[in-house]
Design an enzyme around this catalytic site. Structure first.
Site, PDB file in Angstrom:
ATOM      1  N   ASP A  16       1.339  -1.642   0.109  1.00 42.21           N
ATOM      2  CA  ASP A  16      -0.511  -0.001  -0.114  1.00 42.21           C
ATOM      3  C   ASP A  16       0.809   1.258   0.025  1.00 42.21           C
ATOM      4  O   ASP A  16       0.526   2.384  -0.398  1.00 42.21           O
ATOM      5  CB  ASP A  16      -0.891  -0.298   1.366  1.00 42.21           C
ATOM      6  CG  ASP A  16      -2.242  -0.998   1.308  1.00 42.21           C
ATOM      7  OD1 ASP A  16      -2.902  -1.313   0.098  1.00 42.21           O
ATOM      8  OD2 ASP A  16      -2.322  -1.652   2.561  1.00 42.21           O
ATOM      9  N   ARG A  95      -1.638   3.893  16.991  1.00 41.34           N
ATOM     10  CA  ARG A  95      -1.787   5.207  16.016  1.00 41.34           C
ATOM     11  C   ARG A  95      -1.807   6.882  16.151  1.00 41.34           C
ATOM     12  O   ARG A  95      -1.303   7.295  15.519  1.00 41.34           O
ATOM     13  CB  ARG A  95      -3.195   4.932  15.771  1.00 41.34           C
ATOM     14  CG  ARG A  95      -2.899   3.635  14.791  1.00 41.34           C
ATOM     15  CD  ARG A  95      -2.149   3.644  13.917  1.00 41.34           C
ATOM     16  NE  ARG A  95      -1.774   2.346  13.108  1.00 41.34           N
ATOM     17  CZ  ARG A  95      -1.198   1.350  12.846  1.00 41.34           C
ATOM     18  NH1 ARG A  95      -0.454   1.162  14.080  1.00 41.34           N
ATOM     19  NH2 ARG A  95      -1.686   0.488  12.239  1.00 41.34           N
ATOM     20  N   ASP A 124      -8.057   2.780  11.182  1.00 36.11           N
ATOM     21  CA  ASP A 124      -6.779   3.583  10.962  1.00 36.11           C
ATOM     22  C   ASP A 124      -6.889   4.857  10.675  1.00 36.11           C
ATOM     23  O   ASP A 124      -5.980   5.782  11.010  1.00 36.11           O
ATOM     24  CB  ASP A 124      -5.760   3.078  10.425  1.00 36.11           C
ATOM     25  CG  ASP A 124      -5.480   1.364  11.798  1.00 36.11           C
ATOM     26  OD1 ASP A 124      -5.041   1.685  13.077  1.00 36.11           O
ATOM     27  OD2 ASP A 124      -4.689   1.090  11.476  1.00 36.11           O
ATOM     28  N   SER A 173      -2.869  -9.991   6.859  1.00 36.17           N
ATOM     29  CA  SER A 173      -2.772  -8.374   7.472  1.00 36.17           C
ATOM     30  C   SER A 173      -2.591  -8.210   9.158  1.00 36.17           C
ATOM     31  O   SER A 173      -3.218  -8.773   9.614  1.00 36.17           O
ATOM     32  CB  SER A 173      -3.989  -7.543   6.296  1.00 36.17           C
ATOM     33  OG  SER A 173      -3.430  -6.227   7.332  1.00 36.17           O
TER      34      SER A 173
HETATM   35  N1  ARG Z   1      -8.963  -3.764  14.293  1.00 35.43           N
HETATM   36  C1  ARG Z   1      -7.705  -3.656  15.119  1.00 35.43           C
HETATM   37  C2  ARG Z   1      -7.897  -1.868  15.105  1.00 35.43           C
HETATM   38  O1  ARG Z   1      -8.882  -1.347  15.038  1.00 35.43           O
HETATM   39  C3  ARG Z   1      -6.563  -3.590  14.659  1.00 35.43           C
HETATM   40  C4  ARG Z   1      -6.434  -3.432  13.051  1.00 35.43           C
HETATM   41  C5  ARG Z   1      -5.285  -4.150  12.439  1.00 35.43           C
HETATM   42  N2  ARG Z   1      -5.109  -3.737  11.056  1.00 35.43           N
HETATM   43  C6  ARG Z   1      -4.087  -5.036  10.413  1.00 35.43           C
HETATM   44  N3  ARG Z   1      -4.094  -4.607   9.463  1.00 35.43           N
HETATM   45  N4  ARG Z   1      -4.204  -5.735  10.882  1.00 35.43           N
HETATM   46  O2  ARG Z   1      -7.321  -1.608  16.200  1.00 35.43           O
END
Ligand code: ARG
Length: 398
Positions: A16, A95, A124, A173
Site C-alpha cells: 500500500d 496510531r 486507522d 494482514s
Molecule cells: N482492528 C484493530 C484496530 O482497529 C486492528 C487492525 C490492525 N490492522 C491490520 N492490518 N491487521 O485497532
C-alpha cells in the site's frame, strides 16, 4: 502548487505505502515524498523491509523511535484496565503516537502534506487523521481516495517495477507493535473459520507446564517482574516472551469497527494480558466496592476513546483525573500463574489493602472498634424487609 512541494508519507515498505510514493507525485502533484517509519516495537524485519524498499524507491526516509512513549501510553491503558470488546488496543493506541511523530517530521522537513496508505474501511484512517487535521497540512489518503484495490496495486507495482518484497506479503494482514499483534484477512474474515496454529507467532499452544510470576505496581503502573525493576519497554518485551511461551494472550473476537462494520479479529498480547489481569487483581484488593464499580464505567469510557484513537480528548483527561486519584493506592504486588493459556491472579499484597483479617475471620470475637457478631442481628432483621412486604401485598391481591 508552488515550487518543490513536499509531502510526508507514513511508510511501512508494504504494498500500500509503496504504491503511494509514485501516486503522490503523479496524482497529487507533489515534487518530493518523505517516508517516515515510526518504531512502536515492530519486529526488526519490518524496519529492514522499509529501509530496503525506501532505498530502491530512492525515497528520503526516516525512522523515528517512539517505543518509550508508546509503552507509557500502554501503561496508562493498564491503569484504565483498557480493553475494547476483549482487545487490549495495541493498534489503536499506537496510531496517535505514530501520527504525532510523523507530523513532527513533516514540520521539520518543510512539508505541506501528510499521507497514509490506509483503506477507507478500517479504523486507522480515522485515528491518523484525527491528529493530522489539527494541523494546516493537506491530508491525503491515496488508497481510499483513488479507490485502490490490492490487485490494482499489484499490477501498478509490476508495471512500474516498484520494489515490492517478492510481490508476496503472506496471506494475512498483520499489524505488530509492543502491545499486540493483530492477524486479519483471507479465510480469517469468515467468522466460522477455525484458525490453525500457523496464525500465531508470539504464542505457542498452551501445554501442561505452569509458571508463577510476581508483578510489582506503583501508583497503578507496572514497575517490576519478580522483584527486578524494569522500564516499561523492557518489561513488556520480557513478558511477551515469557507469557507467550505459555500460550497466554490469544483472542479471537468479533469487533465492531468505528464505521459500523463488524469484523472477525485475531490477536496475540501476552504481556498485556498478564499486566491487565494483575492490575485488576490489585485494584480488587485496595479499592472500595463503590470505587470498583464506578471505575468500571470510567475504564469503559477510556477504552472507547482509546479505540477511537482520541486519547488526547478532554474527556480522557477528565477520566484520568479520576483514575489518578484511585491509583495512589494501587501499589503492591500480584502473583500471576500462567497455566492452560491463562494468566490467573493467585495472590496479591498491598499496604493499602481494604482488608482486615480480624474483621473477616471466623475465629475472632471482636470486629474492629468493638463491633460484635451479635450486632448483625438488627441488620439481619431488616434485610429483605421491603421484599417481604411487597410479596405479601402481591399475594393478597391474587
Ligand atoms: N482492528 C484493530 C484496530 O482497529 C486492528 C487492525 C490492525 N490492522 C491490520 N492490518 N491487521 O485497532
Amino acid at each position: 502548487m508552488s515550487d518543490n512541494e513536499r509531502v510526508t508519507l507514513a511508510f511501512s515498505g508494504g504494498l500500500d505505502t509503496t504504491v503511494c510514493v509514485p501516486l503522490l507525485e503523479e496524482e497529487y502533484g507533489y515534487d518530493e515524498v518523505v517516508g517516515v517509519t515510526v518504531d512502536v516495537g515492530q519486529p526488526a524485519e519490518e524496519f529492514a523491509e522499509a529501509e530496503e524498499t525506501a532505498e530502491a524507491l530512492d525515497l528520503e526516509h526516516y525512522v523515528v523511535d517512539a517505543k518509550a512513549e508508546f509503552a507509557d501510553l500502554c501503561f496508562d491503558a493498564v491503569r484504565a484496565n483498557a480493553s475494547y470488546q476483549g482487545y487490549p488496543l495495541g493498534t489503536a493506541l499506537a496510531r496517535p503516537v505514530i501520527a504525532a511523530a510523523i507530523l513532527e517530521v513533516a514540520e521539520r522537513e518543510g512539508c505541506t502534506g501528510l499521507a497514509h496508505g490506509c483503506t477507507g474501511k478500517g479504523n486507522d484512517q480515522l485515528r491518523f487523521e484525527a491528529v493530522w487535521r489539527d494541523s494546516e497540512m493537506e491530508v491525503i489518503a491515496p488508497v481510499r481516495e483513488l479507490g485502490l484495490t490490492r490487485s490494482f496495486e499489484q499490477e501498478y507495482a509490476a508495471e512500474r517495477n516498484l520494489p515490492v518484497s517478492g510481490g508476496d506479503e503472506g496471506k494475512y494482514s498483520i499489524d505488530t507493535n509492543l502491545w499486540s499483534r493483530s492477524i486479519e484477512g483471507s479465510e480469517l474474515e469468515e467468522p466460522s473459520y477455525v484458525p490453525g496454529e500457523e496464525i500465531y507467532e508470539w504464542t505457542t499452544a498452551p501445554g501442561e507446564e505452569t509458571l508463577e510470576l510476581e508483578i510489582g505496581f506503583e501508583n497503578g503502573y507496572p514497575v517490576s517482574l519478580d522483584g527486578n525493576e524494569m522500564e516499561p519497554v523492557e518489561l513488556v518485551e520480557e513478558l511477551n516472551d515469557v507469557a507467550g511461551a505459555y500460550g497466554v494472550g490469544r483472542s479471537d473476537i468479533m469487533e465492531d469497527r468505528m464505521l459500523g462494520l463488524k469484523v472477525r479479529e485475531n490477536y496475540e498480547h501476552p504481556a498485556a494480558t498478564v499486566l491487565l489481569n494483575a492490575h485488576r487483581a490489585l485494584e480488587d484488593l485496595v479499592l472500595t466496592k463503590e470505587e470498583r464499580a464506578f471505575k468500571g464505567r470510567v475504564d469503559h469510557e477510556w477504552s472507547e476513546k482509546g479505540y477511537q484513537g482520541l486519547v488526547n480528548a478532554p474527556l480522557v483527561g477528565a477520566l484520568e483525573a479520576f483514575i489518578e486519584k484511585t491509583q495512589t493506592r494501587v501499589t503492591g504486588t500480584v502473583t500471576i500463574r500462567l497455566e492452560g493459556g491463562q494468566a490467573r491472579p493467585v495472590g496479591r499484597d498491598s499496604t493499602y489493602a481494604v482488608y482486615s483479617a480480624e474483621a473477616s475471620s471466623f475465629d475472632t470475637e471482636d470486629v474492629m472498634g468493638g463491633i460484635e457478631q451479635a450486632d448483625a442481628t438488627g441488620v439481619a432483621k431488616y434485610h429483605g424487609f421491603q421484599e417481604r412486604l411487597a410479596n405479601s401485598i402481591i399475594d393478597g391481591q391474587e
